[in-house]
Every structure is written in C-alpha cells, then in structure tokens.
Write an enzyme that holds these catalytic residues in place. Structure first.
Site, PDB file in Angstrom:
ATOM      1  CG  ASP A   9      -2.000   1.104   1.436  1.00  0.00           C
ATOM      2  OD1 ASP A   9      -2.936   0.695   1.639  1.00  0.00           O
ATOM      3  OD2 ASP A   9      -1.768   2.054   0.750  1.00  0.00           O
ATOM      4  CG  ASP A 103      -2.877   3.315  -2.612  1.00  0.00           C
ATOM      5  OD1 ASP A 103      -3.751   2.360  -2.210  1.00  0.00           O
ATOM      6  OD2 ASP A 103      -2.150   3.851  -1.170  1.00  0.00           O
ATOM      7  CD  GLU A 104      -5.661  -1.607  -0.597  1.00  0.00           C
ATOM      8  OE1 GLU A 104      -6.159  -2.519   0.200  1.00  0.00           O
ATOM      9  OE2 GLU A 104      -6.390  -0.667  -0.957  1.00  0.00           O
TER      10      GLU A 104
END
Ligand code: TTP
Ligand code: MG
Length: 353
Positions: A9, A103-104
């Site tokens: 993340d 973003d993960e």
C-alpha cells in the site's frame, strides 16, 4: 501448506505524488481533493494527519483542523499513470497479483524463492527508486492479516504477522481495525460496550448475524480469529463495481452528494481500468434519513471506460434525480461489463478519446 501473502500500500498516495511533483509542498501539511468549501478530502500528507485531517472529511472541517494546510485539487491522470507504472512492474515480476485499488495490491509469494522479508525490502526500494514514493508492506499467511500488517507501522513500514502472534496481537485492537467492519456497525457495537476484538471474543458467531447478516457475520467472525481463506485473485469475475457510504451527517445539499459521487466514479473507473473492463450501466443509490431508499439507473447504448462519457452520464443522471428528504447514504455502481479486448468500434467513443 501455509500461504505467504504480501500486501502492498502506497503511503499517502495522491499527496505524496504532489509532494514529489512540487518540492514546495514537501514536509508541509498538504490536503488533496478539498478544492472548494464544498470539497471532500481525498487524502492528505502525514504532516496534515497530525492535525486530525482524514480521507472523506469535508474541506471545511479539514480547514478548521489545519488552518495552514495547503489545499490542492489533484491530478487523477498523473496518479493513474504512476499507479500503472508500479503495478506493471509488480505484475511482470510476480505471478499471482490482485490489484485492489489505485495504490494497493496483494501478492501471493508462497512459491517465491526469496524470503518474504527480502521480497518486501526489494519491492520497497525498487518502487522508491522508480517513483520517489514510499510504500508500506505487510506479510502474513492470509489477506486479512497481511493488510493489517501493512497498516501496522505506516508510513514506510514493513511488518510480519506470524501464526504464533494470533490471537494476542489481535485482542487489544479496536474493532474498527477489522477490515470489512463499517463505521456504523462499529458504533452500534461500541454502544453495547464492545470496543476491542477481545470484547467480541466473548460472543458467539450468531451474535454478529443481527448486525451483519449471516454470510458476512461468518466472514468477520473468522477474521477476528485470524482465519481468512480468500485467495489472491488476479481477475475478479464481478458483475458490478460499486461504492457506497453512510454520510457523517445527513444532508439535503446536492453539491455535497454530487462531490461524493464524483469521487466514487474516479475510484470505480480506476477499478475497471485495472481490469480492462468497460461498463454500460450506471446506478445511483440514495437512502433517506428515514431509511427509505431508491436507485436511479442509466444505460448507455455502448460499453465505455471513457471517463468523460462516464462523468457526463453521472452529471445527467444526478441532474434528473429529485431529493425530497435529508440523505443519509449515497452509492454509485457501474455494471453490465464487457472486456476491453472485445471492444467494438464506436464512433462516439473514438471521437472523444
Ligand atoms: P489509501 O491507501 O486509503 O490512502 P493513502 O494512500 O492516501 O494513505 P495511507 O498512507 O494511509 O495508505 O487510498 C489511496 C488513494 O485513494 C488516496 O491517496 C486518495 C484516494 N482516496 C480517495 O480519493 N478517497 C478516499 O476516501 C480514500 C480513502 C482514498
Ligand atoms: Mg495508501
């Protein structure tokens, strides 16, 4: 065999990108998304978090908490570009990758030769070298615990949760840390004296049914005992992508509601992009203060993942929607998918690209 799952993340993603692109924002409280007084915070730098600013907070509240904060409206195209760059690298280097948001991602590293810690450190330094961003990585034997681990010492953290750490590591955590348990449910549980996972341990699984419904209750009950069988799935075979939330305060303000829907569209669009999907149908869901709810859908004549067309569709569908009472929940869903590879020639879309 025990699995090895890594959760990845990026730290304060949109805000960190802004700080890289604009050196004058570095080491300052930076808030992304709060464009106007009606704006909503998408995210903020860790410097701004010290003042209590958080994602999804109204810009007005954020300004009160952090009067010297720098507000920027953000540049979604740039965030998507960096996200793509990072995930392309990850997908090239690992076989089993599940991208869950801009973003993960989860990576199943069970079959990798290097140790999980070596993989984590390599990944972190490569991403930082490539983009200047820092990321937090969590490692464990299932997805729930890997995600919890990546959150453990953010930013720029690495944390491993082992079998022998469970249940002791989980017991003192506030229940809001259980991924999948919403704010409202947590409040209800707090009201009857349940604050930590340890407090929940005193109850049978059936107790959660009243709060979550049986299927979801089983999943959450498993999670608090450190069990999570969900595989790392490369492709989600989903029929729809949606996001909904209960507002911090009920509102009749159309602009606030529209702002939230706009943010949801960005995130859902991103999820579709990642999976090379195009959609045809958009649905807005509204729940009033008195819990009466309704949905309004609009279906295009063609499949699209063009943000401009989707935005216009949202504008028009929302415009036509009458709000008669204060609203407590807002949701947006895109459905009716087709894979981009089967994209048909469409004049309108090609003109607008
Ligand atoms: P997150 O990973 O939840 O947040 P973050 O990366 O900003 O911070 P953290 O260090 O805690 O991971 O979300 C990723 C991006 O998604 C975030 O930078 C902005 C966007 N976002 C929104 O637009 N609205 C939201 O409500 C949230 C939670 C995120
Ligand atoms: Mg993040």
């Amino acid at each position: 065999m025990e699995r090895k799952i890594l959760h990845f993340d990026i730290d304060a993603f949109f805000a960190s990108v802004e700080q890289i692109d604009h050196p004058e924002y570095r080491n300052k409280p930076l808030i992304v998304g709060g464009d106007s007084d009606r704006g909503v915070v998408a995210t903020c730098s860790y410097e701004a978090r010290k003042f209590g600013v958080r994602s999804a907070m109204s810009a007005v509240v954020a300004k009160k908490l952090c009067p010297n904060g720098i507000f920027v409206s953000g540049n979604m195209k740039r965030y998507q570009e960096i996200s793509k760059q990072i995930f392309n690298f990850i997908k090239t280097n690992f076989e089993q990758v599940e991208i869950v948001s801009i973003d993960e991602a989860y990576i199943d590293i069970t079959a990798c030769d290097q140790t999980p810690m070596e993989i984590a450190m390599d990944l972190k330094s490569t991403v930082t070298r490539m983009t200047g961003l820092t990321v937090s990585v969590g490692i464990s034997y299932n997805k729930f615990l890997a995600k919890l681990a990546s959150d453990w010492n953010k930013p720029n953290g690495v944390f491993v949760i082992k079998k022998e750490d469970i249940p002791n590591l989980l017991l003192p955590l506030p229940i809001i840390r259980i991924h999948g348990l919403g704010k409202k449910t947590c409040e209800k549980l707090n009201n009857i004296g349940i604050f930590t996972i340890e407090d929940l341990y005193g109850y049978p699984q059936s107790f959660l049914n009243d709060f979550l419904g049986e299927i979801y209750a089983t999943e959450i009950f498993h999670r608090i005992h450190g069990i999570d069988f969900r595989p790392v799935e490369e492709h989600h075979d989903r029929k729809s992508y949606g996001k909904e939330t209960t507002l911090e305060e009920d509102t009749t303000d159309r602009e606030i509601i529209k702002n939230i829907l706009d943010q949801y569209l960005i995130r859902i669009h991103d999820a579709l992009e990642k999976r090379s999907l195009m959609a045809k149908t958009m649905t807005i869901k509204i729940k009033y203060q008195d819990f009466e709810q309704f949905t309004r859908s609009f279906s295009l004549e063609y499949y699209t993942n063009n943000m401009r067309i989707l935005s216009e569709t949202l504008d028009n569908t929302f415009e036509a929607l009458k709000l008669e009472k204060p609203v407590r929940l807002v949701g947006l869903t895109l459905s009716n998918f087709e894979d981009q590879d089967y994209k048909q020639f469409n004049l309108l879309e090609n003109l607008q690209m």
